[in-house]
Design a protein around this motif. Sequence first.
Motif, PDB file in Angstrom:
ATOM      1  N   ASP A 159       7.961  -0.784   2.310  1.00 28.28           N
ATOM      2  CA  ASP A 159       8.944  -1.234   3.355  1.00 28.28           C
ATOM      3  C   ASP A 159       9.040  -0.097   4.427  1.00 28.28           C
ATOM      4  O   ASP A 159       9.298  -0.886   5.262  1.00 28.28           O
ATOM      5  N   GLU A 160       8.841   0.997   4.090  1.00 32.39           N
ATOM      6  CA  GLU A 160       9.116   1.923   4.928  1.00 32.39           C
ATOM      7  C   GLU A 160       7.849   1.883   6.122  1.00 32.39           C
ATOM      8  O   GLU A 160       8.203   2.158   7.163  1.00 32.39           O
ATOM      9  N   VAL A 161       6.742   1.609   5.662  1.00 30.67           N
ATOM     10  CA  VAL A 161       5.637   1.334   6.641  1.00 30.67           C
ATOM     11  C   VAL A 161       5.271   0.057   6.965  1.00 30.67           C
ATOM     12  O   VAL A 161       4.438  -0.245   7.714  1.00 30.67           O
ATOM     13  N   ASN A 162       6.131  -1.119   6.626  1.00 33.62           N
ATOM     14  CA  ASN A 162       6.138  -2.391   7.255  1.00 33.62           C
ATOM     15  C   ASN A 162       5.107  -3.211   6.691  1.00 33.62           C
ATOM     16  O   ASN A 162       4.167  -3.651   7.421  1.00 33.62           O
ATOM     17  N   ILE A 163       4.850  -2.692   5.308  1.00 30.03           N
ATOM     18  CA  ILE A 163       3.698  -3.650   4.757  1.00 30.03           C
ATOM     19  C   ILE A 163       4.122  -4.552   3.560  1.00 30.03           C
ATOM     20  O   ILE A 163       5.232  -4.025   2.838  1.00 30.03           O
ATOM     21  N   GLU A 164       3.826  -5.862   3.528  1.00 28.93           N
ATOM     22  CA  GLU A 164       4.433  -6.845   2.543  1.00 28.93           C
ATOM     23  C   GLU A 164       4.010  -6.349   1.429  1.00 28.93           C
ATOM     24  O   GLU A 164       2.941  -6.180   1.045  1.00 28.93           O
ATOM     25  N   ASP A 166       1.729   5.156   8.549  1.00 31.56           N
ATOM     26  CA  ASP A 166       2.312   3.979   8.742  1.00 31.56           C
ATOM     27  C   ASP A 166       1.248   2.552   8.413  1.00 31.56           C
ATOM     28  O   ASP A 166       0.373   2.854   7.422  1.00 31.56           O
ATOM     29  N   ASN A 167       1.602   1.592   8.889  1.00 29.49           N
ATOM     30  CA  ASN A 167       0.486   0.424   8.762  1.00 29.49           C
ATOM     31  C   ASN A 167      -0.837   0.225   9.236  1.00 29.49           C
ATOM     32  O   ASN A 167      -1.570  -0.819   9.107  1.00 29.49           O
TER      33      ASN A 167
END
Length: 616
Positions: free
Chosen positions: A312-317, A452-453
């Motif tokens: 969630d922190e790196v915006n990955i589902e 990050d993602n």
Amino acid sequence: MIVNTHSFLIFLYMLGILCFEFFINFLQYNDLFLCYNCEEKENSKTFDYIVVGFGSAGAIVSRRLAENKSARILVLEAGKYGNTLLDIPSFGLLLQKSAFDWQYKTVAQKNSCFSLYNNKSIWPMGKIVGGTARLNNMLYVRGHPEDFNSWFRQKEGYSFEYDILPYFKRLEQTIYTRNPVGSIYVSNLTFQSKLPEYVLNAAKELGYFISNETENCMEGFGLPKVTLKNGQRWTPAHTLLELNKPNIIIRTGRTVEKVLLRNNFEAYGVKYSYKGQYHIAKATKGVILSAGVVGTTKILLHSGIGQKKHLDEVNIETKINLPVGENLQDHLTTGFDLVLLKHSLGIGIEYLLSFRSLFEYFWYGIGPWTTVGCDILAYFNTEGKHDDPPDLQLMVMPLGLKEDNGLYLRHLLGITDETWNSYFNEPYNTLTATILPVLLHPKSRGNIRLQDNKFSSPILIDPKYLTHAHDVDILIKGLEIIRKLVNTEAMKKLGASFNEQIFPPCKQYQFSSREYWSCYVRHITITSYHPVGTCKMGPNEDENSVVNFNFEVIGTNNLFVVDGSVIPSLTSGNIIGTIFILAEMASDVLKYRDFLNSSKCEANEIFIKTCTCQYN
């Protein structure tokens, strides 16, 4: 012929390194020139298995799966093939920080690595066919039986004698034929310095046992086994390439970024990049990640398999919530150049640069060019529990960092200019050797995280070295053993003495006190290049497990991990032998799984047992 002028030798040495670096860059970019207009073929992209990574584990799994001639296996490797010159054992260090190295670094450490640039530990890992085994010291160690017992005790019917030992025997069953049973060649040292004779006599003087079983990590001193063939570095990838299996397709220069999941649980392929373009390859029976402790972890996290909080922190589902990246652990060492010498040990720059050494290697496969950099291994249980696995290893190395006047070797470790000039370079031009104490079972645990993602972003590696006091204590005990060893009458005959120069950052403490060595260890903190554990193997019900005993990622179908990341806890020695046999085990699991899935049931078998099938 041995040249006597040291300065001239250093000049030739650095010139040789520059030429070798040019050669490496040529190999790296040669494929681009030869295949400038090559296009990735979009057809024939569905295989039975896709293996990600052509290191030791990936090569063994691919080879065993290909024994089924109808199976089609695709191997995707981010690196290139390299060249036979890269298999000269003494050249392994030259691949570090090159195009054939992933060149990982940890994040800044809070409790260690104070004398390394930015408090960061350098982690070389092979980005080349053959993997990190093309860069390592080639030391072959099985591990202590209790290492494996602690992992598989919860597995029903487990026994070391029946479940582990046969795999080592199969692995090592290699004879010089066109179709060897084993995947590696295990041999004795082809070259050693004058040091072993004196160290073994010193060990006897102190009452230590002289062992012929260093590969089994039993207490005592002994000569190591190595993975050499005719004096040449040898890996499972070399064996596989020699066999030339027609049902294996190997594609280099392909970086896998994501596993493709159907309905968020069933692996059916991978997404990879090649020459700036993205492509997809599909598999019907399994995707096998053998990209190493960092690479495999990174791929899983980018695939949405990991801890939900972090993703969630790196915006990955998040597709599957598992502790991917946790449980990171590594063997640690310290204490370079603590042995001062008055006489040469018959190994050094002057010997490596001699025409005789060149001739001996290319004509006979012997001589200084075949050195693995370690002449003796020793094991200790520092608590005196002789039936338990050792917690300390000594690596006896005939050279020190001062050998090249600080021009190259110390940069591979990341030692700062300040530390070099104030400590290692004083007194100038002194002969040194190194006996490294290696922490075998650290209690410190770290993790690997995404920044990050974006797949291209550097990954965050935090081993949290020396966060547990136990780890410092074991290394201090190792330094004390080394000091006693060097001060024996046997070592004095060699003209050896212990380096009692005060390490400047620790000058406020009395030399050789516990406080002094604790300070020293926290400054000179060096990886032994054995990180494991980020995809821990264990029972399905264990919340800390990422893969089960069938090497399948928990909660998935057709997705497997086979490399050092599955190792639950470090073994009592160098880990490459363990990775070899885990790959052998995983291969049998996958083949048996395929056998069960492909078996057909006849109508009469519902009522009558017509046969018993055995899987070999």
